[in-house]
Design a protein around this motif. Structure first.
Motif, PDB file in Angstrom:
ATOM      1  N   HIS A  18       1.025 -55.250  36.017  1.00  0.00           N
ATOM      2  CA  HIS A  18      -0.248 -55.612  35.360  1.00  0.00           C
ATOM      3  C   HIS A  18      -0.026 -56.561  34.175  1.00  0.00           C
ATOM      4  CE1 HIS A  18      -2.436 -51.734  36.952  1.00  0.00           C
ATOM      5  NE2 HIS A  18      -1.539 -52.182  37.812  1.00  0.00           N
TER       6      HIS A  18
ATOM      7  N   ASP B 292      -3.997 -55.717  41.931  1.00  0.00           N
ATOM      8  CA  ASP B 292      -4.287 -54.569  41.063  1.00  0.00           C
ATOM      9  C   ASP B 292      -5.741 -54.536  40.571  1.00  0.00           C
ATOM     10  OD1 ASP B 292      -1.454 -53.177  40.559  1.00  0.00           O
ATOM     11  OD2 ASP B 292      -1.175 -55.339  40.698  1.00  0.00           O
TER      12      ASP B 292
ATOM     13  N   HIS C 292      -7.671 -51.987  41.316  1.00  0.00           N
ATOM     14  CA  HIS C 292      -7.783 -50.592  40.882  1.00  0.00           C
ATOM     15  C   HIS C 292      -9.236 -50.109  40.781  1.00  0.00           C
ATOM     16  CE1 HIS C 292      -3.650 -49.472  40.500  1.00  0.00           C
ATOM     17  NE2 HIS C 292      -3.373 -50.598  39.864  1.00  0.00           N
TER      18      HIS C 292
ATOM     19  N   ASP D  21      -2.832 -52.530  45.495  1.00  0.00           N
ATOM     20  CA  ASP D  21      -3.502 -51.658  44.525  1.00  0.00           C
ATOM     21  C   ASP D  21      -4.986 -52.012  44.402  1.00  0.00           C
ATOM     22  OD1 ASP D  21      -1.354 -50.018  44.185  1.00  0.00           O
ATOM     23  OD2 ASP D  21      -1.014 -50.480  42.068  1.00  0.00           O
TER      24      ASP D  21
HETATM   25 ZN    ZN Z   1      -1.301 -51.297  39.877  1.00  0.00          ZN
END
Ligand code: ZN
Length: 241
Positions: free
Chosen positions: A151, A8, A10, A36
């Motif tokens: 997360h 993640d 991102h 992600d």
């Molecule tokens: Zn995520």
């Protein structure tokens, strides 16, 4: 073997650069990325390039598939949807195809890797409630599994039929137990702690650590605002929510 496991990102380049700097000292034999790479943040292309430079074992996140155009993002909340549309406009076709080719589940060296949930991974449901996690354990065929998606870093343990969890930053693997580790998020932590998160697994010692790293939150938040993305996405980085 020593593994560095992260998830993640991102598209948060500032957070990823900060953890990359720490990775050097970890002297890992292998990198694992749980998906992600993009969505929410302002640097999708550079984050994909920097992830690939590590040559990690990779699995797909829902934002990766949405940016690749193979997951319907109509069900995303409005600011996530807007960020995915913006991300699509930034990525090359080559990068979209790369994201679209990622696998949902992988097994390496007796470890299971999945972004969200082992139970119907294509639905990208969370593994957070004890019901979800115990359902996930029914599909787990290895002693250890790493996940991302929520997360929130946490250890889930199934030992001789008994389920427990721990938010301590350290876990010693023991015989007759199986562990699912959520490694938290590099680029958008949501456990009320804004520090970037990743995990280290030392197979020889049977030990897993969750590590938290400071980064330039204001710079990352400023880039999100400059890109015209939702204020929610820049503000939440400051609070880790
Ligand atoms: Zn995520």
């Amino acid at each position: 073997m020593k593994y560095v496991i992260f998830s993640d990102i991102h598209a948060n380049l500032e957070a990823f650069d900060a953890v990359l700097e720490k990775f050097k000292a970890e002297r890992a034999d292998r990198y694992i990325c749980l998906g992600d790479l993009v969505g929410y943040g302002a640097d999708p292309t550079r984050c994909i390039e920097k992830v690939n430079a590590l040559d990690p074992v990779l699995v797909a996140g829902n934002h990766d598939f949405a940016a690749a155009g193979i997951l319907n993002s109509d069900f995303f909340n409005s600011y996530a949807y807007q960020a995915i549309e913006w991300t699509k406009s930034q990525l090359s076709d080559e990068h979209k195809q790369f994201l679209g080719r990622l696998k949902l589940v992988r097994h390496i060296d007796g470890i299971t890797l999945v972004h969200s949930n082992l139970y119907l991974p294509e639905l990208f449901e969370y593994m957070q409630s004890s019901y979800d996690v115990q359902l996930g354990f029914t599909k787990l065929e290895t002693p250890l599994c790493f996940i991302g998606h929520s997360h929130v870093p946490v250890f889930f343990v199934m030992s001789r039929g008994t389920f427990s969890f721990s938010t301590e930053p350290y876990m010693q693997m023991v015989l007759d137990s199986r562990v699912i580790v959520n490694v938290g998020s590099v680029g958008q932590p949501r456990d009320d702690n804004p520090l970037a998160s990743y995990a280290v697994y030392d197979e020889t010692e049977g030990v897993i650590w969750i590590k938290r790293i400071e980064y330039d939150v204001d710079k990352a938040a400023g880039k999100i605002r400059q890109a015209g993305l939702s204020e929610i996405l820049s503000e939440r980085l400051k609070y880790g929510r």
